[in-house]
Design a protein around this motif. Structure first.
Motif, PDB file in Angstrom:
ATOM      1  N   UNK A 194       0.823  -1.213   0.000  1.00 38.77           N
ATOM      2  CA  UNK A 194       0.000   0.000   0.000  1.00 38.77           C
ATOM      3  C   UNK A 194       0.853   1.256   0.000  1.00 38.77           C
ATOM      4  N   UNK A 195       0.423   2.244  -0.780  1.00 32.93           N
ATOM      5  CA  UNK A 195       1.128   3.518  -0.857  1.00 32.93           C
ATOM      6  C   UNK A 195       0.291   4.692  -0.360  1.00 32.93           C
ATOM      7  N   UNK A 196      -0.946   4.399   0.068  1.00 29.52           N
ATOM      8  CA  UNK A 196      -1.796   5.474   0.594  1.00 29.52           C
ATOM      9  C   UNK A 196      -2.860   4.869   1.501  1.00 29.52           C
ATOM     10  N   UNK A 197      -3.496   5.728   2.265  1.00 32.15           N
ATOM     11  CA  UNK A 197      -4.494   5.325   3.243  1.00 32.15           C
ATOM     12  C   UNK A 197      -5.888   5.428   2.622  1.00 32.15           C
ATOM     13  N   UNK A 198      -6.366   4.312   2.049  1.00 35.20           N
ATOM     14  CA  UNK A 198      -7.720   4.227   1.518  1.00 35.20           C
ATOM     15  C   UNK A 198      -8.359   2.936   2.028  1.00 35.20           C
ATOM     16  N   UNK A 199      -9.635   2.770   1.747  1.00 36.49           N
ATOM     17  CA  UNK A 199     -10.381   1.623   2.255  1.00 36.49           C
ATOM     18  C   UNK A 199     -10.036   0.364   1.462  1.00 36.49           C
ATOM     19  N   UNK A 200      -9.788  -0.719   2.184  1.00 32.96           N
ATOM     20  CA  UNK A 200      -9.661  -2.039   1.557  1.00 32.96           C
ATOM     21  C   UNK A 200     -10.827  -2.901   2.023  1.00 32.96           C
ATOM     22  N   UNK A 201     -11.077  -3.982   1.321  1.00 33.87           N
ATOM     23  CA  UNK A 201     -12.145  -4.874   1.743  1.00 33.87           C
ATOM     24  C   UNK A 201     -13.491  -4.461   1.183  1.00 33.87           C
ATOM     25  N   UNK A 202     -14.546  -4.681   1.959  1.00 32.23           N
ATOM     26  CA  UNK A 202     -15.925  -4.468   1.542  1.00 32.23           C
ATOM     27  C   UNK A 202     -16.459  -3.202   2.208  1.00 32.23           C
ATOM     28  N   UNK A 203     -16.559  -2.108   1.434  1.00 31.42           N
ATOM     29  CA  UNK A 203     -17.033  -0.859   2.010  1.00 31.42           C
ATOM     30  C   UNK A 203     -18.546  -0.883   2.190  1.00 31.42           C
ATOM     31  N   UNK A 214      -7.158   2.539  10.341  1.00 29.92           N
ATOM     32  CA  UNK A 214      -8.615   2.621  10.253  1.00 29.92           C
ATOM     33  C   UNK A 214      -8.967   4.049  10.651  1.00 29.92           C
ATOM     34  N   UNK A 215      -9.410   4.849   9.717  1.00 32.77           N
ATOM     35  CA  UNK A 215      -9.527   6.288   9.942  1.00 32.77           C
ATOM     36  C   UNK A 215      -8.283   6.975   9.413  1.00 32.77           C
ATOM     37  N   UNK A 216      -7.994   8.154   9.920  1.00 37.82           N
ATOM     38  CA  UNK A 216      -6.847   8.907   9.418  1.00 37.82           C
ATOM     39  C   UNK A 216      -5.530   8.276   9.858  1.00 37.82           C
ATOM     40  N   UNK A 217      -4.466   8.635   9.157  1.00 40.26           N
ATOM     41  CA  UNK A 217      -3.110   8.215   9.520  1.00 40.26           C
ATOM     42  C   UNK A 217      -2.262   9.462   9.706  1.00 40.26           C
ATOM     43  N   UNK A 218      -1.069   9.345  10.269  1.00 39.13           N
ATOM     44  CA  UNK A 218      -0.203  10.523  10.431  1.00 39.13           C
ATOM     45  C   UNK A 218       0.070  11.223   9.105  1.00 39.13           C
ATOM     46  N   UNK A 227       8.144  15.398  -5.574  1.00 35.11           N
ATOM     47  CA  UNK A 227       8.369  16.757  -5.075  1.00 35.11           C
ATOM     48  C   UNK A 227       8.488  16.804  -3.558  1.00 35.11           C
ATOM     49  N   UNK A 228       8.241  15.674  -2.898  1.00 34.09           N
ATOM     50  CA  UNK A 228       8.346  15.635  -1.447  1.00 34.09           C
ATOM     51  C   UNK A 228       7.034  15.764  -0.697  1.00 34.09           C
ATOM     52  N   UNK A 229       5.890  15.621  -1.388  1.00 37.07           N
ATOM     53  CA  UNK A 229       4.590  15.698  -0.738  1.00 37.07           C
ATOM     54  C   UNK A 229       4.201  14.335  -0.164  1.00 37.07           C
ATOM     55  N   UNK A 230       3.704  14.358   1.073  1.00 35.60           N
ATOM     56  CA  UNK A 230       3.189  13.153   1.709  1.00 35.60           C
ATOM     57  C   UNK A 230       1.661  13.113   1.581  1.00 35.60           C
ATOM     58  N   UNK A 231       1.141  11.911   1.375  1.00 32.24           N
ATOM     59  CA  UNK A 231      -0.313  11.693   1.367  1.00 32.24           C
ATOM     60  C   UNK A 231      -1.051  12.649   0.423  1.00 32.24           C
ATOM     61  N   UNK A 232      -0.529  12.799  -0.772  1.00 32.53           N
ATOM     62  CA  UNK A 232      -1.220  13.626  -1.754  1.00 32.53           C
ATOM     63  C   UNK A 232      -2.526  12.975  -2.201  1.00 32.53           C
ATOM     64  N   UNK A 233      -2.620  11.659  -2.088  1.00 32.06           N
ATOM     65  CA  UNK A 233      -3.883  10.961  -2.308  1.00 32.06           C
ATOM     66  C   UNK A 233      -4.168  10.102  -1.092  1.00 32.06           C
ATOM     67  N   UNK A 234      -5.449   9.897  -0.818  1.00 31.37           N
ATOM     68  CA  UNK A 234      -5.854   9.166   0.373  1.00 31.37           C
ATOM     69  C   UNK A 234      -5.757  10.017   1.632  1.00 31.37           C
ATOM     70  N   UNK A 235      -6.100   9.433   2.745  1.00 33.21           N
ATOM     71  CA  UNK A 235      -6.094  10.046   4.083  1.00 33.21           C
ATOM     72  C   UNK A 235      -7.205  11.070   4.230  1.00 33.21           C
ATOM     73  N   UNK A 236      -7.031  12.304   3.738  1.00 29.78           N
ATOM     74  CA  UNK A 236      -8.120  13.286   3.801  1.00 29.78           C
ATOM     75  C   UNK A 236      -8.206  14.067   2.499  1.00 29.78           C
ATOM     76  N   UNK A 237      -9.440  14.430   2.133  1.00 33.26           N
ATOM     77  CA  UNK A 237      -9.635  15.398   1.067  1.00 33.26           C
ATOM     78  C   UNK A 237      -9.005  16.725   1.465  1.00 33.26           C
ATOM     79  N   UNK A 238      -8.576  17.507   0.486  1.00 32.08           N
ATOM     80  CA  UNK A 238      -7.897  18.767   0.780  1.00 32.08           C
ATOM     81  C   UNK A 238      -8.576  19.930   0.058  1.00 32.08           C
ATOM     82  N   UNK A 286     -13.336  13.662   7.194  1.00 38.47           N
ATOM     83  CA  UNK A 286     -12.345  13.221   6.193  1.00 38.47           C
ATOM     84  C   UNK A 286     -11.893  14.350   5.273  1.00 38.47           C
ATOM     85  N   UNK A 287     -11.986  15.586   5.739  1.00 37.16           N
ATOM     86  CA  UNK A 287     -11.549  16.738   4.938  1.00 37.16           C
ATOM     87  C   UNK A 287     -10.577  17.585   5.753  1.00 37.16           C
TER      88      UNK A 287
END
Length: 296
Positions: A194-203, A214-218, A227-238, A286-287
């Motif tokens: 995994x490279x990002x924090x998104x849902x796996x399994x049966x949503x 489960x929920x947000x991550x650091x 470019x050095x950006x962390x969590x550009x996808x997944x975790x929270x909408x921006x 989640x935003x």
């Protein structure tokens, strides 16, 4: 209503004007995004036509700075302590929380009809991200959530920064790669990792948390992009600065990047080109946001 995030107008109590900047802005914690053209948008099989991702077009962006990470709970706590700022959710007294994060014995609350996994929780705000039984101090390095567009802009003004435009955000999230689906390439999980924090399994019922959360991550979890950006996808909408549909009017604002609730079965918006429109006074679990800064 988005499948990912409830968006409802709460204009009866608009946000306070942003406090004046409390300190000199510096690029600390930010990364440089060089000037140049890139291909913005998507028309591949993952795109939702109604979202307006296409057509794919060449866009030139001037150089700018952007936060390497989304704004954390600890950073937002400093802002609130220094300014006395109260967010929209704090003033109104409730926000939307993902039902899976509530205790089994949590009292019944109103659910969103089109997305019943969202529950209206009294007392939920950035300080108590999962409701009254939670506290931000247990997750200081997680992204601040339950902030609306005005809350995000107020923080940016205090920090001497601003929200990124959608074009800047997508340029930065792509990390210098050419027309790729994700910040690291086209493969969802390279090497099965995994490279990002998104849902796996049966949503929304089963989440084996193969990504570890489960929920947000650091905010600094997983590997940064080019470019050095962390969590550009997944975790929270921006949140971004732009209107979602400038040619069609409306009050919604752009959010980018997807969240920990995105899943291929109902929402493939965890891609760099994906976009979602939310009313500016929407607050959910989640935003979040990150800041940008002009490069002189």
């Amino acid at each position: 209503m988005s499948c990912c995030t409830p968006s409802g107008g709460r204009a009866a109590d608009r946000a306070q004007p942003p406090p004046s900047s409390a300190r000199q802005a510096t690029p600390e914690g930010m990364v440089a995004v060089p000037a140049g053209p890139f291909l913005m948008g998507s028309q591949d099989g993952f795109a939702y036509p109604a979202d307006g991702e296409g057509p794919v077009r060449t866009v030139h962006v001037d150089a700018f700075w952007i936060d390497a990470c989304t704004v954390s709970n600890a950073q937002f706590a400093q802002f609130a302590a220094e300014t006395g700022y109260r967010t929209c959710a704090e003033r109104i007294g409730w926000s939307f929380v993902f039902a899976g994060l509530l205790p089994d014995d949590f009292p019944p609350t109103r659910a969103v009809a089109a997305a019943p996994w969202w529950r209206q929780v009294e007392g939920a705000d950035w300080r108590r991200p999962d409701g009254p039984h939670s506290a931000w101090e247990t997750r200081p390095d997680h992204p601040v959530i339950h902030v609306d567009w005005d809350d995000a802009r107020a923080y940016c003004a205090w920090a001497g920064k601003r929200l990124p435009t959608e074009t800047e955000w997508e340029r930065a999230a792509r990390g210098g790669l050419h027309a790729k689906v994700f910040p690291w390439g086209d493969e969802f999980e390279p090497g099965g990792r995994p490279r990002m924090n998104v849902w796996q399994g049966d949503f929304p019922n089963r989440h084996p948390t193969a990504d570890g959360w489960y929920g947000t991550c650091p905010v600094h979890a997983f590997e940064p992009n080019g470019f050095g950006l962390y969590n550009a996808t997944g975790n929270v909408w921006e949140w971004c600065e732009d209107p979602f549909s400038p040619s069609r009017g409306g009050r919604r604002r752009v959010t980018k990047g997807g969240s920990y609730l995105c899943h291929a079965s109902y929402c493939r918006r965890y891609r760099v080109a994906a976009r979602q429109g939310l009313f500016p006074d929407s607050t959910t679990g989640n935003v979040g946001f990150r800041c940008a800064l002009d490069m002189n």
